[in-house]
Design an enzyme around this catalytic site. Structure first.
Site, PDB file in Angstrom:
ATOM      1  N   VAL A  14     -22.825 118.288  37.521  1.00  0.00           N
ATOM      2  CA  VAL A  14     -23.076 118.813  38.860  1.00  0.00           C
ATOM      3  C   VAL A  14     -22.268 118.027  39.874  1.00  0.00           C
ATOM      4  O   VAL A  14     -21.646 118.576  40.784  1.00  0.00           O
ATOM      5  CB  VAL A  14     -24.581 118.724  39.183  1.00  0.00           C
ATOM      6  CG1 VAL A  14     -24.829 118.987  40.662  1.00  0.00           C
ATOM      7  CG2 VAL A  14     -25.362 119.698  38.317  1.00  0.00           C
ATOM      8  N   ALA A  61     -26.146 110.344  41.703  1.00  0.00           N
ATOM      9  CA  ALA A  61     -25.146 110.178  40.648  1.00  0.00           C
ATOM     10  C   ALA A  61     -25.058 108.731  40.165  1.00  0.00           C
ATOM     11  O   ALA A  61     -25.007 108.466  38.969  1.00  0.00           O
ATOM     12  CB  ALA A  61     -23.782 110.640  41.168  1.00  0.00           C
ATOM     13  N   GLY A 111     -34.381 120.753  55.331  1.00  0.00           N
ATOM     14  CA  GLY A 111     -33.642 119.746  56.102  1.00  0.00           C
ATOM     15  C   GLY A 111     -33.396 118.473  55.323  1.00  0.00           C
ATOM     16  O   GLY A 111     -33.389 117.393  55.889  1.00  0.00           O
ATOM     17  N   ASP A 164     -30.799 112.681  36.590  1.00  0.00           N
ATOM     18  CA  ASP A 164     -31.715 113.523  37.360  1.00  0.00           C
ATOM     19  C   ASP A 164     -32.903 114.004  36.529  1.00  0.00           C
ATOM     20  O   ASP A 164     -33.994 114.185  37.045  1.00  0.00           O
ATOM     21  CB  ASP A 164     -30.974 114.753  37.907  1.00  0.00           C
ATOM     22  CG  ASP A 164     -30.085 114.422  39.100  1.00  0.00           C
ATOM     23  OD1 ASP A 164     -29.964 113.227  39.424  1.00  0.00           O
ATOM     24  OD2 ASP A 164     -29.520 115.365  39.699  1.00  0.00           O
ATOM     25  N   ILE A 206     -28.839 117.645  51.241  1.00  0.00           N
ATOM     26  CA  ILE A 206     -27.868 118.662  50.813  1.00  0.00           C
ATOM     27  C   ILE A 206     -27.725 119.734  51.884  1.00  0.00           C
ATOM     28  O   ILE A 206     -26.622 120.122  52.266  1.00  0.00           O
ATOM     29  CB  ILE A 206     -28.275 119.258  49.450  1.00  0.00           C
ATOM     30  CG1 ILE A 206     -28.159 118.177  48.369  1.00  0.00           C
ATOM     31  CG2 ILE A 206     -27.416 120.467  49.104  1.00  0.00           C
ATOM     32  CD1 ILE A 206     -28.546 118.617  46.970  1.00  0.00           C
ATOM     33  N   ARG A 258     -34.214 119.755  44.318  1.00  0.00           N
ATOM     34  CA  ARG A 258     -33.698 120.007  42.974  1.00  0.00           C
ATOM     35  C   ARG A 258     -34.787 119.736  41.948  1.00  0.00           C
ATOM     36  O   ARG A 258     -35.649 118.889  42.145  1.00  0.00           O
ATOM     37  CB  ARG A 258     -32.455 119.159  42.710  1.00  0.00           C
ATOM     38  CG  ARG A 258     -31.300 119.523  43.650  1.00  0.00           C
ATOM     39  CD  ARG A 258     -30.038 118.738  43.366  1.00  0.00           C
ATOM     40  NE  ARG A 258     -29.458 119.021  42.059  1.00  0.00           N
ATOM     41  CZ  ARG A 258     -28.664 120.057  41.797  1.00  0.00           C
ATOM     42  NH1 ARG A 258     -28.373 120.944  42.732  1.00  0.00           N
ATOM     43  NH2 ARG A 258     -28.167 120.216  40.590  1.00  0.00           N
ATOM     44  N   HIS A 307     -13.397  90.618  62.159  1.00  0.00           N
ATOM     45  CA  HIS A 307     -13.529  91.199  63.479  1.00  0.00           C
ATOM     46  C   HIS A 307     -12.277  91.986  63.802  1.00  0.00           C
ATOM     47  O   HIS A 307     -11.190  91.549  63.471  1.00  0.00           O
ATOM     48  CB  HIS A 307     -13.714  90.065  64.502  1.00  0.00           C
ATOM     49  CG  HIS A 307     -13.857  90.575  65.902  1.00  0.00           C
ATOM     50  ND1 HIS A 307     -15.003  91.205  66.330  1.00  0.00           N
ATOM     51  CD2 HIS A 307     -12.992  90.569  66.955  1.00  0.00           C
ATOM     52  CE1 HIS A 307     -14.839  91.548  67.611  1.00  0.00           C
ATOM     53  NE2 HIS A 307     -13.637  91.175  68.005  1.00  0.00           N
ATOM     54  N   ILE A 331     -33.846 123.478  49.074  1.00  0.00           N
ATOM     55  CA  ILE A 331     -35.177 122.899  49.235  1.00  0.00           C
ATOM     56  C   ILE A 331     -35.462 121.854  48.169  1.00  0.00           C
ATOM     57  O   ILE A 331     -36.603 121.522  47.899  1.00  0.00           O
ATOM     58  CB  ILE A 331     -36.256 124.005  49.198  1.00  0.00           C
ATOM     59  CG1 ILE A 331     -36.023 124.897  47.985  1.00  0.00           C
ATOM     60  CG2 ILE A 331     -36.233 124.808  50.473  1.00  0.00           C
ATOM     61  CD1 ILE A 331     -37.073 125.959  47.802  1.00  0.00           C
TER      62      ILE A 331
HETATM   63  C1  LIG Z   1     -24.430 119.650  46.856  1.00  0.00           C
HETATM   64  C2  LIG Z   1     -24.770 118.364  46.185  1.00  0.00           C
HETATM   65  C3  LIG Z   1     -24.287 117.197  46.715  1.00  0.00           C
HETATM   66  C4  LIG Z   1     -24.581 116.001  46.116  1.00  0.00           C
HETATM   67  N1  LIG Z   1     -24.086 114.875  46.667  1.00  0.00           N
HETATM   68  C5  LIG Z   1     -24.351 113.687  46.091  1.00  0.00           C
HETATM   69  C6  LIG Z   1     -23.833 112.493  46.617  1.00  0.00           C
HETATM   70  O1  LIG Z   1     -23.130 112.504  47.605  1.00  0.00           O
HETATM   71  N2  LIG Z   1     -24.104 111.337  46.004  1.00  0.00           N
HETATM   72  C7  LIG Z   1     -24.891 111.282  44.894  1.00  0.00           C
HETATM   73  O2  LIG Z   1     -25.109 110.203  44.379  1.00  0.00           O
HETATM   74  N3  LIG Z   1     -25.415 112.394  44.369  1.00  0.00           N
HETATM   75  C8  LIG Z   1     -25.158 113.596  44.935  1.00  0.00           C
HETATM   76  N4  LIG Z   1     -25.679 114.724  44.381  1.00  0.00           N
HETATM   77  C9  LIG Z   1     -26.570 114.583  43.227  1.00  0.00           C
HETATM   78  C10 LIG Z   1     -25.763 114.389  41.951  1.00  0.00           C
HETATM   79  O3  LIG Z   1     -24.910 115.452  41.770  1.00  0.00           O
HETATM   80  C11 LIG Z   1     -26.699 114.237  40.777  1.00  0.00           C
HETATM   81  O4  LIG Z   1     -27.600 113.199  41.019  1.00  0.00           O
HETATM   82  C12 LIG Z   1     -25.940 113.911  39.525  1.00  0.00           C
HETATM   83  O5  LIG Z   1     -25.003 114.886  39.231  1.00  0.00           O
HETATM   84  C13 LIG Z   1     -26.898 113.746  38.364  1.00  0.00           C
HETATM   85  O6  LIG Z   1     -26.192 113.475  37.218  1.00  0.00           O
HETATM   86  P1  LIG Z   1     -26.734 113.780  35.788  1.00  0.00           P
HETATM   87  O7  LIG Z   1     -25.796 113.123  34.844  1.00  0.00           O
HETATM   88  O8  LIG Z   1     -28.136 113.427  35.701  1.00  0.00           O
HETATM   89  O9  LIG Z   1     -26.662 115.322  35.584  1.00  0.00           O
HETATM   90  P2  LIG Z   1     -25.762 116.482  36.143  1.00  0.00           P
HETATM   91  O10 LIG Z   1     -24.635 115.996  36.939  1.00  0.00           O
HETATM   92  O11 LIG Z   1     -26.692 117.440  36.741  1.00  0.00           O
HETATM   93  O12 LIG Z   1     -25.129 117.059  34.846  1.00  0.00           O
HETATM   94  C14 LIG Z   1     -25.883 117.692  33.868  1.00  0.00           C
HETATM   95  C15 LIG Z   1     -24.930 118.454  32.980  1.00  0.00           C
HETATM   96  O13 LIG Z   1     -25.632 118.849  31.814  1.00  0.00           O
HETATM   97  C16 LIG Z   1     -25.182 120.121  31.437  1.00  0.00           C
HETATM   98  N5  LIG Z   1     -26.224 120.714  30.610  1.00  0.00           N
HETATM   99  C17 LIG Z   1     -27.490 121.008  30.971  1.00  0.00           C
HETATM  100  N6  LIG Z   1     -28.165 121.510  29.910  1.00  0.00           N
HETATM  101  C18 LIG Z   1     -27.307 121.505  28.859  1.00  0.00           C
HETATM  102  C19 LIG Z   1     -27.418 121.889  27.488  1.00  0.00           C
HETATM  103  N7  LIG Z   1     -28.547 122.364  26.994  1.00  0.00           N
HETATM  104  N8  LIG Z   1     -26.364 121.732  26.697  1.00  0.00           N
HETATM  105  C20 LIG Z   1     -25.202 121.237  27.197  1.00  0.00           C
HETATM  106  N9  LIG Z   1     -25.044 120.875  28.467  1.00  0.00           N
HETATM  107  C21 LIG Z   1     -26.085 120.997  29.294  1.00  0.00           C
HETATM  108  C22 LIG Z   1     -24.970 120.814  32.749  1.00  0.00           C
HETATM  109  O14 LIG Z   1     -24.085 121.879  32.596  1.00  0.00           O
HETATM  110  C23 LIG Z   1     -24.392 119.700  33.589  1.00  0.00           C
HETATM  111  O15 LIG Z   1     -22.987 119.688  33.535  1.00  0.00           O
HETATM  112  C24 LIG Z   1     -25.390 115.956  44.956  1.00  0.00           C
HETATM  113  C25 LIG Z   1     -25.869 117.139  44.430  1.00  0.00           C
HETATM  114  C26 LIG Z   1     -25.565 118.342  45.014  1.00  0.00           C
HETATM  115  C27 LIG Z   1     -26.094 119.580  44.418  1.00  0.00           C
END
Ligand SMILES: Cc1cc2nc3c(=O)[nH]c(=O)nc-3n(C[C@H](O)[C@H](O)[C@H](O)COP(=O)(O)OP(=O)(O)OC[C@H]3O[C@@H](n4cnc5c(N)ncnc54)[C@H](O)[C@@H]3O)c2cc1C
Lengths: 615, 471
Positions: free
Chosen positions: B42, B321, B182, B313, B185, B273, B445, B271
C-alpha cells in the site's frame, strides 16, 4: 625455563618510550594480557600487556627509564607445565608469532591507531552485540578421544577470560555438567560439557585467555558412547546442533536470570559474510540452516505496551537490546547516568554482580538465604490471594535476616531498668535539646549508655571472622538505630557515639530518623555499625527477641516503659520500668557476659554516675 | 509435490519486504508473495509515496500564492493533469521497480499471486498467471496490511464515491469534493485537491480534526487549513448518500448545520483503515484475531501458531509504514534465533499537511489518560529566526518531560518540516536523553531545528529568544 618479555612494537616510527610505571616485581604472578607497565610515547600513554605468563624472575626496567622496542623488560619462570606445544593462549604458534610481532593487545593498538590516525585497521575485538547462545564444538578423534572446543560466544567475540576450570584430568564428566567458567566483557558464562566421559587432558587454566574454537580439553569416551559423539541421546529428530543448543540454552540462559522460561528459538549459525570469513571451518561445520520452532507464545497484543516511554527503562535501544540478549532485565539495572540513564557498562556491572551472587549462592548452599526455598502450597485453593513483589528494602532485609538467623546462635537476655529518675531528668532537659533541634528520647540517652557499655565490654563491639578463626575488635563505636519506615526497616548508623554528648546525639538521631523516613539516607549512612538499638516502645509490648544485625554481635531491644509496683525499703512504690531485651551472638559472648552487659546498662540508666566512673 | 521454503512472507508492503530483505541477508531462503508486480504494498503503490509526491506539488502551488505577500506574483498555475499523473506514477514505478531489483539481488523468490493458508505449514498460491501452487514453509510472516474501512450503509456503487486509492488515481479534478473523515489521510488528500483547485469540504464526526492528536497542535493546523477549505464540519455525521446523477446528495446530522443536505461532485471516504486479516485462510491455523480485527501477536510478533508471525498494519496500531518495517525486522531476528522484542520507546507519526504535524513518544493526551506526570515546555515559532525568514511563524515545538528525572518522554511539532524535525525527538526519547542534553547540544543557526534546543531551554526558563519574567 625462563621466558623473556620484550617491549613490543608500538607503531610506525616509534623506537622507544618513556617508562611511567612498572606494575610488576620479582615474585609476582603475571598472566597473559595483564598490564605490566605504563609507557608514554610522544603520541600516547600506553598500557603494555604481557604476552607471557608465569612468575616474574627479573625486572630490567624502572619508572623514568627509556625503553627501546625489543628490549627485554622482564623474565618469568615458566610455571606452566612442559607442554610447550600447546600455546597457553590457544592460538596457533603461527598466529601467535604474528600477533607478537604486532605487539600490543587489540585495545592498546586501537588506542595508538586512533591517536595517530593511521589507517583504519579493523582488528577491534568486539562489537556490542552479544549472544548468550553457545555451542561447544566437539570433534571425535580416533579411538574415542573427543576434543571439546571453546564454543562460539557471540558475534565478534573471539576470546574470553577463563575464570575457573572445574575439571581436571581423570575426572568423569557428564553431559551438561559445567566444566568451565569464562568471562567476556559482556557476561560471565558457564560452559557445560557436551559429552560424557573421562577427562584426559585440560588445556586451559584460570586466568588465561581462551580463544573461540580452541581445544579446551579432551575426553575419552566409554565404548558404547563413543559412537554417540555427535548425537546426544533421545533426540528422535536428529537435529543434533539444535538439541545440544537447547540443553546449553537451559543451563546457561536460565542461569543468567532470564525471567521467562520460554524455550528459545535457536538457529545454530547465521551465515553473515564476515563470520564466514573469520572462521571458515566453523562456517562449514554448521552452515546447514536449521530453524527450531519455539513453544507457544504466552503474551498477546493486549499486553503489548503502547509505546509509553515513561514505562521503558532509560537506556539507549542498543543497551536495552544488549541486556535482553544476555538475559538481564533492563528494568532491574541501576542507571548511573543523568536521570538514571543506563549505560552498557551499567548492564555489564549488574550482570557480573548477578553471576557473582549466583555463584556465591551455589558455593554456600546451606547458608542463610541460600537455603533452598520450600515449594509453597497453592493458597488460592482456599481463597483469594494477592501477589505483590517484594520491595528492594524488603528483599534485602529478608536475605540479611535469614543469613543472620542461620549463622548466629542467638541468646536473648531480658531485664528491666528503673527509669523514674531518668524520666524526670529527661523532662527537665527536654526543652534544651529541643531548642537545639534534637529530641531527648530514651533512645538518644541509650545511645550514650550503650557506647559506654561497649567500651567496658569490648567483645560486644566485635565481629566474628570464622574464615580466619579470629575475632575483630573494633575501636570505634557506631550504633545503628532501627527505624520503621513505610518502605520497611532501615538502620541509620550514628557514628562515633562515644565522642558525642547526649544533646548532640539526640539532634543527630532526629535528623537520621527523618532522613530514613524521607528516603534520603545514603548508603554510607547505613554502614559501619558496630551495635544496634531497636526501640519498639512507641508501639507497646513487653519483651521481644531481636535478631542480631550480623556481622555485629549484639542488639538491644527496648520496649514500652510502664509504672510497676517495686518493693523498695519495705514498701511498694510506683516506679517507671523499662523492659530491655539483649540478643547476642553466643559464639563469642558467653551467657554470663550477656547478663553482665545488660546489668551494666541497667545500672548506668539508674545511676548515670556509673558511666562517668567506668564508661 | 509442494515447493518448500524456509520463510514465506505474505504481503510485500514495507513490513513484508523489509522482513524479507533482512531474512535473506541473514542467509535464509525466502519467498515473498504479493498481488502486485513488485514489492511495495500500500505504502508505495497507493499510500505514503504517491500521496507525498502530490503533497509536494500542493506545497509548491501554495507557496506561489503566498509569495504575493512578498511582492512576487505568479499567475494561476496551468495544471496538466495527465502529466502530473504520469509523474506520480513514475515515482511509484521507480520505487517499486527498485525494490523488485533489490529482491532479485538478494535471491528472494518473488511470487505475484494471492496466498492462502491451507494449514500451519502450507500455503496455496494462486499466481497472477493463473497457475496454482502449494508452498510449504518452516516459518511464515503475515504482512497483509490494511484496507480502507467501509461503512456498508454508506456504500454507494458510484464512481463519484472514492477511497484514498481512487483519490490518488487522480482521474480528474472535481469542482467540489467532500472528504468524509478528518483523519490524516483525508486531510492530506483533501489538501492536494484543494491546491489543485477543488473546493474541498471536510466532515468529521468528533469535535476536532485528527482525533487522538494533542489539541494544541491540531488547533494550529485547523486554523491554517480552514481558510483553504470550503467548510470544515465538526461533530457532524454523514447519515445518507445518494447518487443523483449530477452528483452525490449527502445528508448530514449535527448541530449548527446550515444545510442538512448538500450535493458534491465527488465524495472521498477516508474514515480509517481496517486490518486485512480475513480471506486468506488463517482459520486453517491457530492464528487468532482480536476484537478490533488485528492478528494477535506477542512482543516478538509471534501469533498463536508459533511458526507464524504477523507484522505491520495487520498486527496492530499505529498503522504506519515505519512501524511495519521495524516489526518485520524484529520478527525475522526472532526466527533467526535472536532474543529480541518489539518494544520501542517512540514511534513517530507525521501528518504531511501544511503545516506538518508530527509527534513521537508520549503525547499530552496519553499522559492525561494514563495519569503520567509530565512537564510540558513549548517554544512558539514566533520566536524562531528561521521561521520568520520563511514567513511561517505559525509553528510550535513542544517537549514532554518527566518532572523528576527531566527525561524527554515525548515531542510534538507543528510547522513546515515538522516531519523531518521529529526524528531528533525519536532519538532523544530512545536514548533517554534529558532536557539538559538537548539544551547543551549545539543546533545550527538559523534553522527550525533550533526550536528543539530552545524548547529544552524553556524547560529551564532560560530560552534565549523568549523572555520569561522571574517568578
Ligand atoms: C493514502 C495513504 C497515505 C499513507 N501515508 C503514510 C505515510 O505518510 N507514512 C506512513 O508511515 N504510512 C502511511 N500510510 C500507511 C502505510 O501505507 C501503511 O502503514 C503500510 O503500508 C503498512 O505496511 P504493511 O507492510 O503492513 O502492509 P501493506 O503496505 O498494506 O501491504 C500489504 C500487501 O499485502 C498484499 N496482500 C494482502 N493479502 C495478500 C494475500 N493473501 N496474498 C498475497 N498478498 C497479499 C497486498 O496486496 C499489499 O501489497 C498511508 C496509507 C495510505 C492509504
Amino acid at each position: 625455563m625462563a621466558k623473556e618479555f620484550t617491549l613490543p612494537e608500538l607503531g610506525e616510527n616509534i623506537t622507544s618510550a618513556d617508562v611511567l610505571q612498572v606494575l610488576i616485581k620479582p615474585g609476582d604472578m603475571v598472566s597473559i594480557d595483564q598490564v605490566v607497565m605504563e609507557i608514554e610515547t610522544d603520541k600516547a600513554t600506553i598500557e603494555v600487556p604481557s604476552q607471557i605468563s608465569g612468575v616474574v624472575k627479573e625486572v630490567n626496567i624502572k619508572a623514568g627509564d627509556k625503553a627501546k622496542i625489543g628490549q627485554v623488560i622482564f623474565t618469568v619462570e615458566d610455571s606452566s607445565s612442559n607442554k610447550e606445544e600447546v600455546p597457553s593462549d590457544g592460538t596457533s604458534s603461527k598466529q601467535k608469532a604474528s600477533s607478537q610481532s604486532q605487539g600490543l593487545s587489540a585495545e592498546a593498538k586501537e588506542m595508538i591507531i586512533s591517536r595517530e590516525e593511521v589507517k583504519k585497521e579493523a582488528n577491534i575485538a568486539e562489537k556490542p552485540k552479544a549472544e548468550a547462545e553457545i555451542l561447544p564444538k566437539t570433534e571425535a578423534k580416533q579411538g574415542g578421544i573427543i576434543e571439546v572446543k571453546l564454543p562460539e560466544l557471540g558475534e565478534n567475540i573471539l576470546k574470553a577470560d577463563v575464570l575457573q576450570v572445574k575439571v581436571s584430568p581423570g575426572d568423569m564428566v557428564k553431559k551438561d555438567q559445567i566444566i568451565l567458567e569464562i568471562e567476556t566483557d559482556k557476561a560471565t558464562i558457564e560452559v557445560p560439557s557436551e559429552v560424557s566421559g573421562t577427562v584426559k587432558e585440560v588445556f586451559v587454566k584460570a586466568g588465561q585467555t581462551a580463544s573461540v574454537g580452541q581445544v579446551i580439553f579432551t575426553v575419552a569416551q566409554e565404548e558404547e558412547s563413543s559412537s554417540a559423539a555427535g548425537e546426544p541421546a533421545a533426540q528422535p529428530t536428529g537435529k543434533t546442533d539444535a538439541s545440544t543448543l537447547e540443553a546449553i540454552d537451559k543451563s546457561i540462559i536460565d542461569k543468567m536470570t532470564s525471567p521467562e522460561k520460554e524455550e528459545k528459538v535457536v538457529k545454530p549459525e547465521e551465515i553473515s559474510e564476515q563470520k564466514q570469513a573469520e572462521t571458515p571451518e566453523r562456517g562449514k561445520e554448521t552452515s546447514k540452516e536449521k530453524l527450531v520452532t519455539p513453544e507457544k507464545p504466552k503474551l498477546y497484543i493486549e499486553e503489548r505496551a503502547q509505546t509509553d516511554p515513561s514505562k521503558i527503562a532509560p537506556a539507549a535501544p542498543t543497551v536495552r537490546r544488549f541486556a535482553r540478549e544476555i538475559g538481564i532485565d533492563i528494568n532491574e539495572v541501576p542507571g548511573s547516568g543523568p536521570g538514571g540513564r543506563i549505560s552498557i557498562s551499567d548492564v555489564k556491572a549488574y550482570s557480573r554482580e548477578v553471576s557473582k551472587k549466583q555463584k556465591q549462592a551455589l558455593e554456600a548452599p546451606r547458608v542463610g538465604a541460600g537455603v533452598p526455598a520450600e515449594q509453597l502450597p497453592d493458597f488460592s485453593k482456599w481463597g483469594e490471594v494477592e501477589k505483590r513483589d517484594m520491595s528492594n528494602v524488603r528483599r534485602k532485609t529478608a536475605e540479611h535476616l535469614s543469613y543472620a538467623w542461620a549463622t548466629v546462635p542467638h541468646v536473648t537476655q531480658f531485664g528491666k531498668a528503673d527509669i523514674t529518675e531518668l524520666e524526670n531528668l529527661r523532662k527537665n532537659y527536654g526543652k534544651r535539646a529541643e531548642a537545639e533541634g534534637g529530641k531527648l528520647t530514651v533512645t538518644a540517652i541509650l545511645l550514650k549508655v550503650v557506647a559506654s557499655a561497649l567500651k567496658t565490654f569490648p567483645q560486644f563491639n566485635s565481629s566474628v571472622d570464622m574464615q580466619n578463626n579470629a575475632v575483630l575488635y573494633k575501636k570505634f563505636y557506631n550504633v545503628g538505630v532501627a527505624v520503621d519506615t513505610d518502605r520497611g526497616l532501615l538502620v541509620p548508623v550514628i557514628k562515633n557515639v562515644d565522642k558525642k554528648n547526649i544533646i548532640e546525639l539526640s539532634i543527630e538521631l532526629n535528623k537520621m530518623a527523618e532522613k530514613a523516613r524521607n528516603k534520603k539516607l545514603s548508603l554510607e549512612e547505613m554502614q559501619g555499625g558496630t551495635f544496634t538499638i531497636t526501640n519498639l516502645g512507641g508501639i507497646g509490648g513487653t519483651y521481644f527477641s531481636p535478631i542480631v544485625n550480623s556481622p555485629e554481635v549484639a542488639i538491644l531491644g527496648v520496649s514500652r516503659s510502664q509504672f510497676e509496683p517495686v518493693y523498695i525499703d519495705g514498701e511498694f512504690k510506683p516506679r517507671l520500668m523499662l523492659p530491655l531485651s539483649l540478643s547476642y551472638d553466643h559464639r563469642i559472648i558467653d551467657g554470663a557476659d550477656g547478663a553482665r552487659f545488660l546489668k551494666w546498662i541497667i545500672d548506668a540508666i539508674e545511676q548515670p554516675f556509673l558511666m562517668a566512673l567506668e564508661g | 509435490m509442494a515447493n518448500k521454503t524456509q520463510l514465506a512472507l505474505i504481503g510485500g508492503g514495507p513490513g513484508g519486504y523489509a522482513a524479507a530483505f533482512l531474512a535473506a541477508d541473514l542467509g535464509m531462503q525466502v519467498t515473498l508473495i504479493d498481488l502486485e508486480k513488485n514489492p511495495g504494498g500500500v505504502c508505495l503503490y497507493r499510500g505514503c509515496i504517491p500521496s507525498k509526491a502530490l503533497l509536494h506539488v500542493a506545497k509548491l502551488i501554495n507557496e506561489t500564492e503566498e509569495s504575493s505577500k512578498w511582492g512576487i506574483e505568479f499567475s494561476r498555475p496551468k495544471i496538466d493533469l495527465d502529466k502530473l499523473r504520469s509523474w506520480k506514477e513514475s515515482v511509484v514505478n521507480k520505487m517499486t521497480g527498485g525494490l523488485g531489483i533489490l529482491s532479485k539481488q538478494r535471491k528472494i523468490t518473488y511470487i505475484q499471486g494471492r496466498a492462502t493458508f491451507l494449514n500451519p505449514k502450507t500455503l496455496r498460491i494462486e499466481k497472477m498467471d493463473g497457475a496454482v501452487e502449494e508452498l510449504s514453509f518452516d516459518n511464515a510472516i503475515i504482512a497483509t496490511g490494511s484496507l480502507p474501512t467501509q461503512i456498508p450503509s454508506l456504500m454507494l456503487n458510484s464512481p463519484r464515491v472514492i477511497d484514498s486509492t481512487g483519490a490518488l488515481a487522480l482521474n480528474d479534478i472535481p469542482k467540489n469534493m467532500l472528504v468524509v473523515g478528518g483523519g490524516y489521510i483525508g486531510l492530506e488528500l483533501g489538501s492536494v485537491y484543494s491546491s489543485l483547485g477543488t473546493e474541498v469540504s471536510v466532515v468529521e464526526m468528533t469535535p476536532g480534526l485528527l482525533p487522538g492528536a494533542d489539541r494544541d497542535m491540531v488547533n494550529i493546523l485547523t486554523k491554517s487549513i480552514s481558510p483553504k477549505m470550503k467548510q470544515v464540519l465538526l461533530s457532524t455525521k454523514v447519515v445518507k448518500m445518494e447518487d443523483i446523477g449530477s452528483g452525490i446528495k449527502v445528508t448530514f446530522d449535527g448541530e449548527n448545520l446550515e444545510q442538512k443536505e448538500q450535493i458534491f461532485e465527488k465524495v472521498l471516504v477516508s474514515i480509517g483503515r481496517t486490518p486485512n486479516a480475513k480471506g486468506f485462510g488463517i482459520e486453517n491455523t491457530a492464528v487468532q484475531v482480536d476484537k478490533r480485527g488485528f492478528i494477535k501477536v506477542n512482543s516478538r510478533l509471534q501469533t498463536d501458531e508459533p511458526n507464524i508471525y504477523a507484522i505491520g498494519d495487520v498486527a496492530g496500531n499505529p498503522m504506519l509504514a515505519h512501524k511495519a518495517s521495524a516489526e518485520g525486522k524484529v520478527a525475522v531476528e526472532n526466527i533467526a534465533g535472536h532474543n529480541v522484542e518489539f518494544k520501542p520507546a517512540a514511534i513517530p507519526a507525521v501528518i504531511f499537511t501544511d503545516p506538518e504535524v508530527a509527534w513521537c513518544g508520549l503525547t499530552e493526551n496519553e499522559a492525561r489518560d494514563k495519569n503520567i506526570e509530565v512537564k510540558v515546555a513549548r517554544f512558539p515559532w514566533a520566536a524562531s529566526g528561521r521561521a520568520t525568514t520563511l514567513d511561517r511563524n505559525d509553528g510550535v515545538t513542544k517537549l514532554l518531560m518527566d518532572p523528576k528525572t527531566e527525561r524527554i518522554l515525548g515531542m510534538g511539532i507543528v510547522g513546515p518540516g515538522a516531519g523531518e524535525l521529529i526524528s531528533e525527538g525519536v532519538l532523544a526519547v530512545e536514548m533517554a536523553a534529558v532536557a539538559k542534553d538537548l539544551a547543551l547540544s549545539i543546533h545550527p543557526h538559523p534553522t527550525l531545528s533550533e526550536t528543539v534546543m530552545e524548547t529544552a531551554e524553556v524547560f529551564f526558563g532560560q530560552s534565549t529568544h523568549i523572555y520569561r519574567p522571574k517568578r
